[in-house]
Design a protein around this motif. Sequence first.
Motif, short mmCIF file in Angstrom:
data_model
loop_
_atom_site.label_atom_id
_atom_site.label_comp_id
_atom_site.label_asym_id
_atom_site.label_seq_id
_atom_site.Cartn_x
_atom_site.Cartn_y
_atom_site.Cartn_z
N VAL A 209 0.85 -1.18 0.00
CA VAL A 209 0.00 0.00 0.00
C VAL A 209 0.89 1.24 0.00
N CYS A 210 0.62 2.16 -0.92
CA CYS A 210 1.38 3.40 -1.02
C CYS A 210 0.46 4.58 -0.73
N SER A 211 0.97 5.56 0.01
CA SER A 211 0.16 6.73 0.35
C SER A 211 1.08 7.92 0.58
N HIS A 212 0.53 9.12 0.45
CA HIS A 212 1.34 10.29 0.78
C HIS A 212 1.51 10.41 2.30
N HIS A 213 0.41 10.44 3.02
CA HIS A 213 0.50 10.55 4.48
C HIS A 213 0.80 9.19 5.10
N PRO A 214 1.70 9.15 6.07
CA PRO A 214 1.93 7.89 6.78
C PRO A 214 0.65 7.42 7.47
N LEU A 215 0.62 6.12 7.74
CA LEU A 215 -0.51 5.55 8.46
C LEU A 215 -0.14 5.16 9.88
N TYR A 216 1.16 5.08 10.15
CA TYR A 216 1.61 4.67 11.48
C TYR A 216 3.00 5.25 11.70
N ALA A 217 3.39 5.38 12.99
CA ALA A 217 4.61 6.11 13.36
C ALA A 217 4.44 7.55 12.86
N ALA A 218 5.51 8.31 12.64
CA ALA A 218 5.43 9.70 12.18
C ALA A 218 4.39 10.49 12.97
N PRO A 219 4.55 10.62 14.29
CA PRO A 219 3.52 11.26 15.13
C PRO A 219 3.14 12.65 14.63
N GLY A 220 1.83 12.91 14.59
CA GLY A 220 1.31 14.20 14.19
C GLY A 220 1.20 14.40 12.69
N LEU A 221 1.71 13.46 11.90
CA LEU A 221 1.74 13.61 10.45
C LEU A 221 0.99 12.49 9.73
N THR A 222 0.32 11.64 10.47
CA THR A 222 -0.40 10.53 9.85
C THR A 222 -1.74 11.00 9.28
N ALA A 223 -2.33 10.17 8.44
CA ALA A 223 -3.64 10.47 7.85
C ALA A 223 -4.67 10.70 8.94
N LEU A 224 -5.67 11.53 8.66
CA LEU A 224 -6.66 11.90 9.67
C LEU A 224 -7.40 10.69 10.22
N ASN A 225 -7.75 9.74 9.36
CA ASN A 225 -8.41 8.52 9.84
C ASN A 225 -7.49 7.31 9.70
N ASP A 226 -6.25 7.51 10.15
CA ASP A 226 -5.23 6.46 10.07
C ASP A 226 -5.69 5.15 10.70
N ARG A 227 -6.35 5.22 11.85
CA ARG A 227 -6.72 4.00 12.55
C ARG A 227 -7.80 3.21 11.82
N GLU A 228 -8.71 3.92 11.16
CA GLU A 228 -9.71 3.22 10.33
C GLU A 228 -9.04 2.50 9.17
N ILE A 229 -8.08 3.16 8.54
CA ILE A 229 -7.38 2.54 7.41
C ILE A 229 -6.61 1.32 7.88
N LEU A 230 -5.90 1.47 9.01
CA LEU A 230 -5.11 0.36 9.53
C LEU A 230 -5.99 -0.82 9.94
N ALA A 231 -7.18 -0.54 10.43
CA ALA A 231 -8.09 -1.62 10.81
C ALA A 231 -8.44 -2.47 9.59
N VAL A 232 -8.63 -1.82 8.44
CA VAL A 232 -8.91 -2.56 7.21
C VAL A 232 -7.68 -3.35 6.78
N LEU A 233 -6.53 -2.71 6.76
CA LEU A 233 -5.31 -3.36 6.28
C LEU A 233 -4.93 -4.56 7.15
N SER A 234 -5.05 -4.40 8.46
CA SER A 234 -4.59 -5.46 9.36
C SER A 234 -5.46 -6.70 9.31
N ALA A 235 -6.64 -6.59 8.70
CA ALA A 235 -7.53 -7.75 8.58
C ALA A 235 -7.11 -8.67 7.43
N PHE A 236 -6.13 -8.25 6.64
CA PHE A 236 -5.74 -9.02 5.46
C PHE A 236 -4.25 -9.38 5.53
N PRO A 237 -3.93 -10.66 5.69
CA PRO A 237 -2.52 -11.07 5.73
C PRO A 237 -1.78 -10.85 4.41
#
Length: 287
Positions: A209-237
């Motif tokens: 997965v490629c994105s401009h805004h980080p989804l994790y780490a990079a405190p204060g600079l991640t996507a606004l709904n980073d946790r929602e995106i990560l919840a989707v990603l983490s469900a798929f091995p």
Amino acid sequence: MKRLHLFTLLSMLSGCFGLITCAQKPSESIRFGLVADIQYCDCETQGSRFYRNSLKKLDACVADLNQENVSFVVNLGDLTDRDTDKSLTAVLSRLNTLNGTVYNTSGNHDYDGVADNEALYARLGMPASYYSFTREGWRFVMLNTNEVSAYANVAGTPLAEELERMMQHLRETNRTNGAPYNGGVSRKQLEWLENELAVADRKAEKVIVCSHHPLYAAPGLTALNDREILAVLSAFPCVKAVISGHHHSGDFGTYSHIPCITTEGMVETEAENAYGIVEITADRIVI
């Protein structure tokens, strides 16, 4: 070439590929170029951002990637800093001399002075605001983390309501990533992402997965709904890595089974360059 020393992921990524078995046919090796935050403009230096120097760095990057014979190049956004039309012409004229296809995603600075998002995506050669492509058993998902943001022409559209809900949630949960230069993905894009991953899962594809805004780490600079995106990603091995830009000094963290890599920005130094070559084999990713 500046080596992204934080992200030479050998045994770490090998562990995340533990689902591959001897019975599976290994993927062909893939080598591609990686660029983030060129952020060129004909502007005076501000702090550690040497805007004018990015063109010379980009020339060196293009020459090296052509010599290395990479199959394609992924650009993670912020080709320009401001004055997008003039600046973008200078950057694209150089990217167009790359031997392989360039897969772009937009960055927050790329919207400066832009009234028509679709016209921007067309100039960047993007088939849509967000999209995917496949190579040798790998699916590359190009998210648009600018879709829901204060700078991307959402006023008067349903996306403005989504933005307000995201900002309200961030305020209520005391998150630090609600800055005006951060953006998120819509509910529609999240549904598209889940469908892309389900298709990859059925086809036994592995996913980056490629994105401009980080989804994790990079405190204060991640996507606004980073946790929602990560919840989707983490469900798929099948998701093997997230690679992002935006945070110019770079960062790294692992969420669930997913290495989240934030690359360094080209604009951020006077003379030292920053770009990468990614090599994927059956059991590892090396940047």
